[in-house]
Write a protein that holds these residues in place. Structure first.
Motif, short mmCIF file in Angstrom:
data_model
loop_
_atom_site.label_atom_id
_atom_site.label_comp_id
_atom_site.label_asym_id
_atom_site.label_seq_id
_atom_site.Cartn_x
_atom_site.Cartn_y
_atom_site.Cartn_z
N LYS A 221 38.21 35.69 36.19
CA LYS A 221 37.75 37.06 36.01
C LYS A 221 38.21 37.85 37.23
CE LYS A 221 33.59 37.58 34.22
NZ LYS A 221 32.13 37.45 33.96
N THR B 230 40.84 44.56 38.49
CA THR B 230 42.04 45.17 37.95
C THR B 230 43.03 45.55 39.05
OG1 THR B 230 42.87 46.95 36.53
CG2 THR B 230 41.07 47.49 38.03
N PRO C 220 40.87 50.17 33.43
CA PRO C 220 40.19 48.87 33.43
C PRO C 220 39.50 48.65 34.77
CG PRO C 220 42.48 48.65 32.74
CD PRO C 220 42.33 50.03 33.30
N SER D 101 39.12 42.26 34.44
CA SER D 101 39.79 41.66 33.29
C SER D 101 39.79 40.14 33.44
CB SER D 101 41.24 42.15 33.18
OG SER D 101 41.31 43.56 33.12
N ASN E 23 46.27 39.66 30.73
CA ASN E 23 44.81 39.69 30.73
C ASN E 23 44.25 40.36 29.48
OD1 ASN E 23 44.56 42.70 31.36
ND2 ASN E 23 45.81 42.00 33.08
N ASP E 24 42.93 40.54 29.46
CA ASP E 24 42.28 41.16 28.30
C ASP E 24 41.90 42.62 28.54
OD1 ASP E 24 40.11 40.80 30.00
OD2 ASP E 24 38.78 40.02 28.43
N GLY E 25 42.62 43.28 29.47
CA GLY E 25 42.46 44.72 29.66
C GLY E 25 41.05 45.11 30.05
N TYR F 189 38.23 44.11 29.32
CA TYR F 189 37.25 43.06 29.03
C TYR F 189 37.02 42.91 27.53
CZ TYR F 189 33.69 39.99 31.09
OH TYR F 189 32.97 38.92 31.52
N TYR G 155 43.57 38.67 24.72
CA TYR G 155 44.51 38.53 25.83
C TYR G 155 45.87 39.09 25.45
CZ TYR G 155 40.81 35.82 27.89
OH TYR G 155 39.59 35.43 28.39
N TRP H 251 46.94 42.33 27.09
CA TRP H 251 47.33 43.33 28.09
C TRP H 251 48.31 42.74 29.09
CZ3 TRP H 251 45.90 48.06 30.79
CH2 TRP H 251 45.28 49.01 29.97
N SER I 114 34.14 48.33 26.90
CA SER I 114 35.45 48.09 26.31
C SER I 114 35.67 49.00 25.09
CB SER I 114 35.55 46.61 25.91
OG SER I 114 36.85 46.28 25.53
N ASN J 157 41.00 50.52 25.28
CA ASN J 157 41.60 49.20 25.03
C ASN J 157 43.06 49.31 24.62
OD1 ASN J 157 39.79 47.04 25.47
ND2 ASN J 157 38.58 47.66 23.69
#
Length: 354
Positions: free
Chosen positions: A119, A122, A147, A150, A169-171, A173, A177, A179, A212, A217
């Motif tokens: 975690k 950003t 962000p 992430s 990553n997941d941008g 949050y 996955y 981003w 999010s 997103n």
């Protein structure tokens, strides 16, 4: 400690608690505890005219040398920001990043390369996630488009005046996955640094939560950040542009923002030692059909000043901030009916960085 990152004027404990865990090496235990209070006018439904809250009660455990390093941040926190209702720290675990908002394993094979997974804070923007990391107590409107934390992996490179990072990553949050974000920083000389940062989603994501939102997103974002530090002054102007393509998840929109962050720190050997005066100015405009501010096509500017005093690990700061919205949609601005143009806040924060 280099983590959490801090833009000043607050400084981390210069003599942190540490212990040796045998073959696991030396670990450092630090943290932040603070109380926030504020008063505001034209507050929104669900918010209050004034509040007092434990906005930080966090501990940081980290290993900073050797090939295998790591960082864990755990505890209570809130994320106060200009122009939006305040969410108390007691609610943030469920609504935001959980009781462990940041945690990562870091592999450092040499001084040039490193790799992180977990975690992660950003790479994007010129303000950090938690209040003690920033010049001001309340984060600004440009921060609200970015962000914050992430989940993913990040590769880092540093050689001479150039440092760079690339992350999958997941941008915001989203737990998707998809981003990609990256940054390149050029240290021009001892006083000046120029950084280019960008990121965006490679696919359409339908997640839509407080932390999010679907609009952000699916955005693409770019920053151009210049920082000059000379003597008592730190000056950091930055530019930000975001674009949200039209999709089944959200209509299209874009934002253009500029901000100026400035801090003046008094002479450490003078009669005003420990005092500093940070301030911030921002302007952001939006276009398109999606609501990413105070209604489609709205804009706003902000002004914030935060007199600060720190003595060893203790700090106290006050803050006045002002937000003014333009071209807002009925019901999307300030006040009980969402039709007021302005909002003023007076805030204080008292804390310990141990």
């Amino acid at each position: 400690m280099t983590t959490p990152s801090m833009s000043g004027p607050l400084a981390a404990n210069g003599n942190p608690t540490h212990f040796t865990a045998g073959p696991l090496g030396t670990w450092y235990l630090t943290g932040a505890v603070s109380v926030l209070g504020f008063m505001q006018d034209n507050y929104l439904p669900g918010d209050d005219a004034g509040q007092v809250d434990l906005d930080n009660a966090q501990v940081f455990l980290q290993k900073t040398d050797g090939v295998v390093q790591g960082f864990v941040q755990a505890g209570w926190y809130s994320l106060p920001s200009l122009g939006f209702p305040y969410v108390k720290s007691s609610y943030d675990w469920d609504d935001f990043y959980g009781p462990v908002p940041v945690a990562f394993l870091k592999i450092v094979p040499n001084s040039t390369w490193s790799f992180e997974v977990g975690k992660l804070p950003t790479l994007i923007g010129d303000e950090y996630t938690f209040s003690y990391e920033n010049m001001n107590i309340m984060r600004g409107l440009l921060w609200g488009q970015e962000p914050a934390i992430s989940r993913g992996a990040q590769l880092n490179y540093s050689q001479g005046p150039i440092s760079a990072s690339l992350s999958w990553n997941d941008g915001l949050y989203s737990d998707h996955y998809s981003w990609i974000s990256g940054s390149v920083a050029w240290t021009i000389d001892s006083a000046d640094t120029l950084t280019v940062v960008g990121g965006g989603n490679t696919e359409t994501v339908y997640t839509n939560t407080i932390v999010s939102p679907a609009t952000l997103n699916n955005e693409d974002i770019i920053n151009l950040i210049y920082t000059r530090t000379q003597g008592a002054w730190t000056i950091s102007p930055y530019f930000q542009y975001t674009s949200i393509p039209s999709s089944a998840a959200t209509p299209s929109a874009s934002t253009t923002g500029i901000a100026l962050l400035v801090n003046y720190s008094c002479d450490a050997k003078g009669p005003m030692a420990g005092f500093s005066l940070p301030w911030r100015l921002e302007y952001i405009s939006t276009s398109g059909s999606a609501n990413v501010l105070y209604g489609p096509g709205s804009s706003a500017w902000t002004a914030t000043i935060t007199p600060t005093y720190q003595f060893n690990i203790f700090y106290l700061r006050a803050e006045y901030s002002f937000v003014s919205a333009s071209n807002f949609a009925a019901g999307d601005a300030f006040g009980s009916s969402g039709n007021k143009r302005h909002q003023d806040r007076l805030a204080f924060e008292a804390g310990v960085l141990f």
